[in-house]
Design an enzyme around this catalytic site. Structure first.
Site, PDB file in Angstrom:
ATOM      1  N   HIS A 142      76.156 117.868   9.361  1.00 42.49           N
ATOM      2  CA  HIS A 142      76.336 117.010  10.558  1.00 42.49           C
ATOM      3  C   HIS A 142      75.622 115.681  10.287  1.00 42.49           C
ATOM      4  O   HIS A 142      75.914 115.017   9.303  1.00 42.49           O
ATOM      5  CB  HIS A 142      75.817 117.770  11.783  1.00 42.49           C
TER       6      HIS A 142
ATOM      7  N   HIS B 197      86.072 116.291   7.763  1.00 39.35           N
ATOM      8  CA  HIS B 197      85.710 116.298   9.176  1.00 39.35           C
ATOM      9  C   HIS B 197      86.472 117.427   9.864  1.00 39.35           C
ATOM     10  O   HIS B 197      87.600 117.726   9.496  1.00 39.35           O
ATOM     11  CB  HIS B 197      86.084 114.956   9.836  1.00 39.35           C
TER      12      HIS B 197
ATOM     13  N   ASP C  40      79.548 109.071   7.966  1.00 39.83           N
ATOM     14  CA  ASP C  40      78.306 109.122   7.191  1.00 39.83           C
ATOM     15  C   ASP C  40      78.442 108.522   5.801  1.00 39.83           C
ATOM     16  O   ASP C  40      77.442 108.074   5.219  1.00 39.83           O
ATOM     17  CB  ASP C  40      77.831 110.577   7.082  1.00 39.83           C
TER      18      ASP C  40
HETATM   19  C1  SDX Z   1      79.453 114.229  11.335  1.00 35.71           C
HETATM   20  O1  SDX Z   1      82.037 116.798  14.557  1.00 35.71           O
HETATM   21  C2  SDX Z   1      81.752 115.516  14.632  1.00 35.71           C
HETATM   22  O2  SDX Z   1      82.339 114.764  15.380  1.00 35.71           O
HETATM   23  C3  SDX Z   1      80.633 115.080  13.705  1.00 35.71           C
HETATM   24  C4  SDX Z   1      80.407 113.580  13.566  1.00 35.71           C
HETATM   25  C5  SDX Z   1      79.875 112.963  14.861  1.00 35.71           C
HETATM   26  O3  SDX Z   1      80.043 111.752  15.041  1.00 35.71           O
HETATM   27  O4  SDX Z   1      79.184 113.695  15.614  1.00 35.71           O
HETATM   28  O5  SDX Z   1      81.632 112.963  13.201  1.00 35.71           O
HETATM   29  C6  SDX Z   1      79.365 113.295  12.496  1.00 35.71           C
HETATM   30  O6  SDX Z   1      78.801 115.230  11.323  1.00 35.71           O
HETATM   31  C7  SDX Z   1      80.416 113.905  10.239  1.00 35.71           C
HETATM   32  C8  SDX Z   1      80.470 115.013   9.133  1.00 35.71           C
HETATM   33  C9  SDX Z   1      79.274 114.823   8.205  1.00 35.71           C
HETATM   34  N1  SDX Z   1      79.209 115.944   7.237  1.00 35.71           N
HETATM   35  C10 SDX Z   1      79.522 115.791   5.950  1.00 35.71           C
HETATM   36  O7  SDX Z   1      79.924 114.749   5.471  1.00 35.71           O
HETATM   37  C11 SDX Z   1      79.285 117.035   5.096  1.00 35.71           C
HETATM   38  C12 SDX Z   1      80.440 117.243   4.113  1.00 35.71           C
HETATM   39  N2  SDX Z   1      81.617 117.661   4.872  1.00 35.71           N
HETATM   40  C13 SDX Z   1      81.833 119.020   5.087  1.00 35.71           C
HETATM   41  O8  SDX Z   1      81.006 119.973   4.680  1.00 35.71           O
HETATM   42  C14 SDX Z   1      82.971 119.380   6.021  1.00 35.71           C
HETATM   43  O9  SDX Z   1      83.995 118.506   5.800  1.00 35.71           O
HETATM   44  C15 SDX Z   1      82.618 119.446   7.489  1.00 35.71           C
HETATM   45  C16 SDX Z   1      81.438 120.317   7.730  1.00 35.71           C
HETATM   46  C17 SDX Z   1      82.352 118.085   8.018  1.00 35.71           C
HETATM   47  C18 SDX Z   1      83.825 120.024   8.232  1.00 35.71           C
HETATM   48  O10 SDX Z   1      83.978 121.298   7.764  1.00 35.71           O
HETATM   49  P1  SDX Z   1      85.105 122.295   8.283  1.00 35.71           P
HETATM   50  O11 SDX Z   1      85.946 121.696   9.345  1.00 35.71           O
HETATM   51  O12 SDX Z   1      84.451 123.603   8.560  1.00 35.71           O
HETATM   52  O13 SDX Z   1      86.040 122.404   7.012  1.00 35.71           O
HETATM   53  P2  SDX Z   1      85.843 123.460   5.847  1.00 35.71           P
HETATM   54  O14 SDX Z   1      84.396 123.524   5.462  1.00 35.71           O
HETATM   55  O15 SDX Z   1      86.490 124.722   6.261  1.00 35.71           O
HETATM   56  O16 SDX Z   1      86.634 122.770   4.649  1.00 35.71           O
HETATM   57  C19 SDX Z   1      88.065 122.891   4.578  1.00 35.71           C
HETATM   58  C20 SDX Z   1      88.411 122.710   3.097  1.00 35.71           C
HETATM   59  C21 SDX Z   1      87.557 123.617   2.214  1.00 35.71           C
HETATM   60  O17 SDX Z   1      88.337 123.908   1.058  1.00 35.71           O
HETATM   61  P3  SDX Z   1      88.628 125.463   0.757  1.00 35.71           P
HETATM   62  O18 SDX Z   1      87.271 126.123   0.649  1.00 35.71           O
HETATM   63  O19 SDX Z   1      89.436 125.968   1.969  1.00 35.71           O
HETATM   64  O20 SDX Z   1      89.416 125.428  -0.533  1.00 35.71           O
HETATM   65  O21 SDX Z   1      88.089 121.367   2.694  1.00 35.71           O
HETATM   66  C22 SDX Z   1      87.079 121.400   1.687  1.00 35.71           C
HETATM   67  C23 SDX Z   1      86.416 122.755   1.773  1.00 35.71           C
HETATM   68  O22 SDX Z   1      85.921 123.143   0.503  1.00 35.71           O
HETATM   69  N3  SDX Z   1      86.102 120.366   2.012  1.00 35.71           N
HETATM   70  C24 SDX Z   1      85.428 119.657   1.131  1.00 35.71           C
HETATM   71  C25 SDX Z   1      84.628 118.794   1.876  1.00 35.71           C
HETATM   72  N4  SDX Z   1      84.825 119.014   3.175  1.00 35.71           N
HETATM   73  C26 SDX Z   1      85.735 119.991   3.252  1.00 35.71           C
HETATM   74  N5  SDX Z   1      85.438 119.663  -0.209  1.00 35.71           N
HETATM   75  C27 SDX Z   1      84.602 118.785  -0.819  1.00 35.71           C
HETATM   76  N6  SDX Z   1      83.799 117.935  -0.172  1.00 35.71           N
HETATM   77  C28 SDX Z   1      83.786 117.909   1.164  1.00 35.71           C
HETATM   78  N7  SDX Z   1      82.976 117.064   1.799  1.00 35.71           N
END
Ligand code: SDX
Length: 388
Positions: free
Chosen positions: A234, A274, A325
């Site tokens: 997050h 996201h 971010d």
């Molecule tokens: C914020 O929710 C909000 O509105 C938050 C926010 C706000 O203003 O409040 O927008 C602020 O928190 C932004 C997000 C910041 N976090 C990150 O940047 C961390 C990296 N991102 C992730 O870990 C991920 O994308 C999440 C946590 C943000 C979202 O995760 P989800 O919706 O649970 O998606 P997922 O983990 O199930 O991923 C789906 C697929 C996966 O592939 P498979 O395992 O199915 O093969 O996408 C891939 C993931 O591996 N994936 C990524 C990735 N994010 C998702 N692969 C590589 N790098 C990434 N960053």
């Protein structure tokens, strides 16, 4: 009333939604902000984020989220004057910051200090709407003072008294650096605060509403929200993005190869992906332009070039778009902020959203209490301890 055990046996037309991480679940109605994940649009109270970023200040956005309309000049003047009057910390909280370990994470210090603010607020447990508005003002006004004071104390410097003039952005940069910021830095920082103020039912906002829904107090709810924002999935991601860029710079790595190697290891690239956006986060698009401008002003393009290379690589390799971010990290770095302060800046801004959501929750409250599908053992009988 069925309990968790029978949830799997409820009739199909009443079967509750079951979604890991509550993905796609509508938990409540809100009039504060809305995200269109397919079009990459964000609105606060009906105004597009691009319009707000270009034409309003953070204080105007706080007023908008809290009251539903943008303020008139007189309303803004009264509101900002009141916020300025609340900037000073209760002295015991300042003492807490003096005694906090210098190497404590600023988000852990902020979480602790906001909780401590509640000890010195006579209205901490009052639930009248006006009392909650006053508490929201105090929390918003004092979070910047907490962050700046702790940063200076951990560096062996004296905290700087808050100004009784100037915007929140101006005063924060002044308290942090001990000198008045230039107009460009203040404006850039103010836009960052506008962009982070609210964002639907993200994890930290949801946390604040769950705590508020039990009719607990605003300090408990905001402290909990800070705890949720601290996580690297997050708000903690912006610091991780900068750590990645600094590592790439330090080892002289090619950014594209660096990312490809980590993807091959199934690592997450911070600042990408996201839960709601399926395309570029509109806030990231605005911040990307700011990283470029700051780089050009500084005559140092490497941070912008690194982000461009990583962006292209992620697009080619995964199709996953950047989130707020990815660009807030290098923006804050180029404004001279330490990376471990980045998430506290996110919290500074999002305190507007958290407190507005709490007021909305309390205006039509219902305890937020989802269910769990029980997957544990059943029908067991106790064996006397001497026979176990
Ligand atoms: C914020 O929710 C909000 O509105 C938050 C926010 C706000 O203003 O409040 O927008 C602020 O928190 C932004 C997000 C910041 N976090 C990150 O940047 C961390 C990296 N991102 C992730 O870990 C991920 O994308 C999440 C946590 C943000 C979202 O995760 P989800 O919706 O649970 O998606 P997922 O983990 O199930 O991923 C789906 C697929 C996966 O592939 P498979 O395992 O199915 O093969 O996408 C891939 C993931 O591996 N994936 C990524 C990735 N994010 C998702 N692969 C590589 N790098 C990434 N960053």
């Amino acid at each position: 009333m069925a309990d968790e055990e029978t949830v799997t046996e409820l009739t199909t037309d009443k079967a509750p939604v079951k979604a890991r991480g509550l993905e796609g679940v509508i938990a409540l109605e809100s009039a504060l902000s809305s995200i269109d994940g397919d079009k990459g649009r964000l609105i606060y109270r009906g105004y597009d984020i691009n319009d707000l970023a270009e034409h309003t200040t953070y204080e105007e956005v706080v007023y908008l989220l809290r009251n539903g309309d943008l303020p008139t000049q007189d309303e803004l003047d009264d509101f900002t004057a009141h916020l300025r009057s609340e900037r000073a910390l209760p002295s015991p909280v300042l003492d807490l910051l003096r005694n906090a370990p210098d190497d404590a994470h600023p988000m852990a210090v902020l979480r602790t200090a906001v909780s401590a603010l509640g000890l010195y607020d006579d209205e901490a447990d009052a639930m009248e709407e006006r009392a909650n508005h006053r508490k929201a003002d105090r929390i918003l006004a004092q979070i910047p003072t907490i962050i700046a004071a702790f940063d200076r104390l951990r560096k062996g410097k004296n905290p700087v008294e808050p100004l009784d003039r100037g915007s929140m952005a101006h005063n924060f940069l002044y308290m942090l650096n001990g000198e008045e910021p230039g107009e460009a830095a203040e404006k850039t920082f103010d836009v960052c605060l506008v962009l982070h103020a609210d964002h639907g039912l993200n994890a930290s906002t949801f946390t604040s509403r769950v705590i508020g829904s039990t009719l607990s107090d605003m300090y408990s709810a905001v402290s909990g929200a800070i705890g949720a924002l601290k996580g690297r999935l997050h708000g903690g991601a912006n610091q991780e993005v900068m750590r990645m860029l600094l590592e790439i710079d330090e080892i002289g790595a090619d950014p594209a190869e660096y990312v490809q190697e980590r993807l091959a290891e199934k690592e997450r690239i911070m600042g990408f992906g996201h839960r709601v956006y399926n395309t570029m986060d509109p806030r990231a698009a605005i911040l990307r332009g700011m990283v470029k401008e700051l780089s050009e002003e500084a005559g140092e393009m490497k941070w912008y070039e690194y982000t461009a290379s990583i962006l292209n690589t992620m697009q080619e390799e995964t199709g996953i778009a950047p989130n707020v971010d990815f660009f807030s990290g290098p923006t804050y770095y180029q404004l001279g902020l330490d990376p471990d302060l980045f998430t506290t800046i996110f919290a500074l801004s999002r305190s507007a959203g958290w407190t507005a959501h709490l007021l909305e929750q309390w205006a039509d409250n219902r305890l937020i209490r989802p269910r769990a599908q029980y997957v544990g053992a059943r029908d067991r009988t106790v064996t006397p301890i001497e026979e176990r």
